[in-house]
Design a protein around this motif. Structure first.
Motif, PDB file in Angstrom:
ATOM      1  N   VAL A 262     -35.205  22.306 -24.347  1.00 30.87           N
ATOM      2  CA  VAL A 262     -35.076  20.854 -24.496  1.00 30.87           C
ATOM      3  C   VAL A 262     -33.846  20.352 -23.753  1.00 30.87           C
ATOM      4  N   ALA A 263     -32.732  21.064 -23.919  1.00 32.96           N
ATOM      5  CA  ALA A 263     -31.485  20.645 -23.277  1.00 32.96           C
ATOM      6  C   ALA A 263     -31.592  20.730 -21.752  1.00 32.96           C
ATOM      7  N   SER A 264     -32.148  21.831 -21.214  1.00 29.51           N
ATOM      8  CA  SER A 264     -32.205  21.990 -19.757  1.00 29.51           C
ATOM      9  C   SER A 264     -33.178  21.002 -19.125  1.00 29.51           C
ATOM     10  N   ASN A 265     -34.325  20.763 -19.760  1.00 29.50           N
ATOM     11  CA  ASN A 265     -35.292  19.816 -19.196  1.00 29.50           C
ATOM     12  C   ASN A 265     -34.792  18.382 -19.289  1.00 29.50           C
ATOM     13  N   THR A 266     -34.098  18.067 -20.391  1.00 28.24           N
ATOM     14  CA  THR A 266     -33.509  16.732 -20.517  1.00 28.24           C
ATOM     15  C   THR A 266     -32.445  16.513 -19.453  1.00 28.24           C
TER      16      THR A 266
ATOM     17  N   THR B  22     -25.014  13.933 -20.539  1.00 31.27           N
ATOM     18  CA  THR B  22     -24.724  15.369 -20.591  1.00 31.27           C
ATOM     19  C   THR B  22     -25.033  16.013 -21.937  1.00 31.27           C
ATOM     20  N   THR B  23     -25.314  15.231 -22.962  1.00 31.80           N
ATOM     21  CA  THR B  23     -25.558  15.809 -24.278  1.00 31.80           C
ATOM     22  C   THR B  23     -26.877  15.307 -24.855  1.00 31.80           C
ATOM     23  N   LEU B  24     -27.402  16.051 -25.817  1.00 28.73           N
ATOM     24  CA  LEU B  24     -28.625  15.633 -26.497  1.00 28.73           C
ATOM     25  C   LEU B  24     -28.386  14.362 -27.307  1.00 28.73           C
ATOM     26  N   ASN B  25     -27.179  14.195 -27.847  1.00 21.49           N
ATOM     27  CA  ASN B  25     -26.858  12.969 -28.585  1.00 21.49           C
ATOM     28  C   ASN B  25     -26.956  11.750 -27.678  1.00 21.49           C
ATOM     29  N   GLU B  26     -26.420  11.878 -26.464  1.00 21.37           N
ATOM     30  CA  GLU B  26     -26.486  10.765 -25.517  1.00 21.37           C
ATOM     31  C   GLU B  26     -27.928  10.497 -25.092  1.00 21.37           C
ATOM     32  N   ALA B  27     -28.709  11.557 -24.925  1.00 20.12           N
ATOM     33  CA  ALA B  27     -30.116  11.378 -24.561  1.00 20.12           C
ATOM     34  C   ALA B  27     -30.861  10.660 -25.674  1.00 20.12           C
ATOM     35  N   TYR B  28     -30.594  11.023 -26.906  1.00 18.16           N
ATOM     36  CA  TYR B  28     -31.213  10.356 -28.064  1.00 18.16           C
ATOM     37  C   TYR B  28     -30.866   8.867 -28.068  1.00 18.16           C
ATOM     38  N   ASP B  29     -29.600   8.550 -27.863  1.00 17.07           N
ATOM     39  CA  ASP B  29     -29.165   7.147 -27.847  1.00 17.07           C
ATOM     40  C   ASP B  29     -29.847   6.379 -26.719  1.00 17.07           C
ATOM     41  N   ALA B  30     -29.980   7.018 -25.556  1.00 21.23           N
ATOM     42  CA  ALA B  30     -30.615   6.352 -24.411  1.00 21.23           C
ATOM     43  C   ALA B  30     -32.098   6.085 -24.682  1.00 21.23           C
ATOM     44  N   ILE B  31     -32.787   7.053 -25.275  1.00 24.59           N
ATOM     45  CA  ILE B  31     -34.207   6.864 -25.607  1.00 24.59           C
ATOM     46  C   ILE B  31     -34.357   5.769 -26.656  1.00 24.59           C
ATOM     47  N   ARG B  32     -33.461   5.746 -27.611  1.00 20.17           N
ATOM     48  CA  ARG B  32     -33.500   4.717 -28.656  1.00 20.17           C
ATOM     49  C   ARG B  32     -33.332   3.322 -28.041  1.00 20.17           C
ATOM     50  N   ALA B  33     -32.401   3.209 -27.093  1.00 17.70           N
ATOM     51  CA  ALA B  33     -32.160   1.913 -26.456  1.00 17.70           C
ATOM     52  C   ALA B  33     -33.302   1.519 -25.533  1.00 17.70           C
ATOM     53  N   SER B  34     -33.954   2.499 -24.913  1.00 14.68           N
ATOM     54  CA  SER B  34     -34.978   2.212 -23.915  1.00 14.68           C
ATOM     55  C   SER B  34     -36.341   1.921 -24.526  1.00 14.68           C
ATOM     56  N   ILE B  35     -36.811   2.765 -25.441  1.00 11.85           N
ATOM     57  CA  ILE B  35     -38.177   2.594 -25.966  1.00 11.85           C
ATOM     58  C   ILE B  35     -38.241   2.546 -27.490  1.00 11.85           C
TER      59      ILE B  35
ATOM     60  N   ARG C 135     -22.340  22.535 -24.870  1.00  7.06           N
ATOM     61  CA  ARG C 135     -21.726  23.624 -24.109  1.00  7.06           C
ATOM     62  C   ARG C 135     -22.146  24.978 -24.683  1.00  7.06           C
ATOM     63  N   SER C 136     -22.194  25.055 -25.999  1.00  3.31           N
ATOM     64  CA  SER C 136     -22.614  26.302 -26.645  1.00  3.31           C
ATOM     65  C   SER C 136     -24.059  26.640 -26.296  1.00  3.31           C
ATOM     66  N   LEU C 137     -24.923  25.617 -26.230  1.00  4.14           N
ATOM     67  CA  LEU C 137     -26.317  25.836 -25.826  1.00  4.14           C
ATOM     68  C   LEU C 137     -26.392  26.415 -24.415  1.00  4.14           C
ATOM     69  N   VAL C 138     -25.606  25.837 -23.505  1.00  2.00           N
ATOM     70  CA  VAL C 138     -25.618  26.295 -22.110  1.00  2.00           C
ATOM     71  C   VAL C 138     -25.145  27.738 -22.013  1.00  2.00           C
ATOM     72  N   LEU C 139     -24.050  28.051 -22.698  1.00  2.00           N
ATOM     73  CA  LEU C 139     -23.510  29.404 -22.635  1.00  2.00           C
ATOM     74  C   LEU C 139     -24.458  30.421 -23.269  1.00  2.00           C
ATOM     75  N   SER C 140     -25.166  30.003 -24.301  1.00  2.95           N
ATOM     76  CA  SER C 140     -26.139  30.923 -24.917  1.00  2.95           C
ATOM     77  C   SER C 140     -27.239  31.278 -23.926  1.00  2.95           C
ATOM     78  N   GLN C 141     -27.645  30.313 -23.098  1.00  3.81           N
ATOM     79  CA  GLN C 141     -28.663  30.590 -22.088  1.00  3.81           C
ATOM     80  C   GLN C 141     -28.132  31.547 -21.029  1.00  3.81           C
ATOM     81  N   VAL C 142     -26.839  31.463 -20.730  1.00  2.00           N
ATOM     82  CA  VAL C 142     -26.225  32.380 -19.777  1.00  2.00           C
ATOM     83  C   VAL C 142     -26.253  33.807 -20.323  1.00  2.00           C
ATOM     84  N   VAL C 143     -25.937  33.964 -21.601  1.00  2.00           N
ATOM     85  CA  VAL C 143     -25.982  35.296 -22.219  1.00  2.00           C
ATOM     86  C   VAL C 143     -27.400  35.864 -22.159  1.00  2.00           C
TER      87      VAL C 143
END
Length: 416
Positions: free
Chosen positions: A42-46, A274-287, A351-359
């Motif tokens: 979800v994070a990478s596709n967003t 850059t964050t899922l929180n910001e994406a949520y806020d943007a979707i809320r404002a848009s649709i 950031r933790s999500l991204v680093l977990s994908q690196v591991v």
């Protein structure tokens, strides 16, 4: 190995068709396919949609095509031999120290997977109810314990039913926004043409492709099919055909949902998010708040389902390699600790999500290479071994994924 003998079906009564009651043979791939719908995806596709619009739609499609082949090979190994990939490795790696070392890297990958999934659930609960992330992580862990208790008490089939129900919630949560506010068809179609736009798009493409095939999904799928068809009187050939349908349905759903996540972000999330929180806020404002809430519900279901399947995979890895069977619920309690520690220490969740994908990238070769090697051998799969063309495609896919994961590691840690 299962044979082609037997005159009665798994569910009783004479066989009346070549592949009786196919829907009743489906399910393991939908459970394993949760790995392709986890919070890391979800994070990478967003991020890809927000940064580059529709540019990387083709990458998501290509990633799921590769995932189909990998998951089919894993499922076939469990169906035909009645043993999981970790079990095969546990008998073939003779030296105890080598087996322990192999288990250690697989265990670290499983823990990294858990970090991403628990954090994803915690973020979703924060978006929906304003809960602190640490409390959200605890609740996500508690619910995953209940899901594992279903497996322990009621067996693999009921566990499948619960996970598939969560997959349905995930699909609705992420697809509804695209249905309500469909993207422009022209740019969306243009996104199917392979191309890049600078180094940043290459990095995101590597993140999507390189981290799409999760090591724990490879280990888990062979275990799920083993459990599902243990004692089956269906022939191996029929089960393998049903497995192709199972994997095709699961990967089609996962691919469609991942594309919808990217399209939703491309159409509604501004560049620089850059964050899922910001994406949520943007979707809320848009649709609107309803679609934003559905997005958060999909993220929550993603975290809950994927963390339960990840814990199952971790248990199978330990059992197959170390010949130690630890109750899934006990494992769940232990593997929760790193994720909860990060949340309680205030680590940035994205950031933790991204680093977990690196591991996770480190674990790809250890799962893919032996899978391709085992499924190509006559002494392992007999008549169901890979066709040379299948082996060639699998080798190419494995090489591509390994190279992309190495590139992802280098791009992530290279000097500024």
């Amino acid at each position: 190995m299962r044979t082609d003998a037997g005159a009665r079906s798994l569910f009783g009564g004479p066989r009346r068709t070549r592949l009786p009651r196919v829907p009743l043979l489906l399910g393991p791939a939908l459970v394993a396919g949760v790995a392709y719908l986890d919070p890391g995806n979800v994070a990478s596709n967003t991020a890809a949609g927000a940064a580059y619009g529709y540019l990387l739609v083709w990458v998501v499609v290509a990633a799921n095509v590769i995932a189909w082949l990998v998951q089919y090979l894993s499922a076939k190994l469990g169906v035909v031999t009645g043993r999981s990939l970790p079990e095969h490795l546990g008998t073939r790696i003779r030296r105890p120290w080598a087996r322990r070392a192999y288990w250690l890297q697989a265990e670290l990958v499983a823990i990294a997977t858990d970090v991403a999934e628990v954090i994803g659930g915690a973020v979703a609960l924060n978006l929906l109810f304003g809960l602190p992330l640490a409390w959200g992580g605890l609740i996500t862990g508690a619910v995953s314990l209940l899901l594992l208790a279903v497996h322990a008490r009621h067996g693999a089939r009921m566990f499948e039913v619960v996970i598939i129900a969560l997959v349905a919630v995930i699909a609705v949560g992420f697809v509804v926004g695209v249905v309500v506010a469909p993207p422009a068809p022209g740019p969306m179609a243009a996104g199917l043409v392979p191309r890049f736009n600078g180094a940043g798009s290459v990095l995101l493409a590597a993140s999507i492709l390189g981290a799409t095939v999760m090591p724990h999904a490879i280990y888990a799928h062979s275990s799920l099919t083993r459990d599902r068809f243990a004692g089956s009187t269906h022939t191996a050939a029929r089960l393998v055909r049903a497995t192709r349908w199972d994997v095709t349905i699961a990967m089609t759903i996962a691919g469609a949902v991942n594309v919808c996540i990217l399209l939703l972000a491309a159409a509604n999330v501004p560049h620089g998010t850059t964050t899922l929180n910001e994406a949520y806020d943007a979707i809320r404002a848009s649709i609107g708040p309803i679609i934003a809430t559905m997005f958060a519900v999909g993220l929550l279901a993603s975290g809950l389902a994927s963390t339960a399947v990840g814990a199952y995979a971790g248990g199978e890895i330990m059992h197959g390699l170390l010949h130690v069977r630890v109750p899934l619920i006990a494992r769940r309690l232990v593997s929760l600790v790193p994720a909860l520690a990060l949340l309680m220490l205030g680590a940035d969740p994205t950031r933790s999500l991204v680093l977990s994908q690196v591991v996770l990238s480190f674990g790809i070769p250890f799962a893919l290479v032996p899978l391709v090697a085992l499924t190509a051998r006559r002494e392992v799969l007999g008549a169901h071994r890979n066709h040379p063309v299948t082996t060639g495609l699998a080798v190419a896919a494995a090489a591509l994924l390994i190279v992309l994961n190495v590139a992802l590691l280098w791009l992530t840690f290279r000097p500024a």
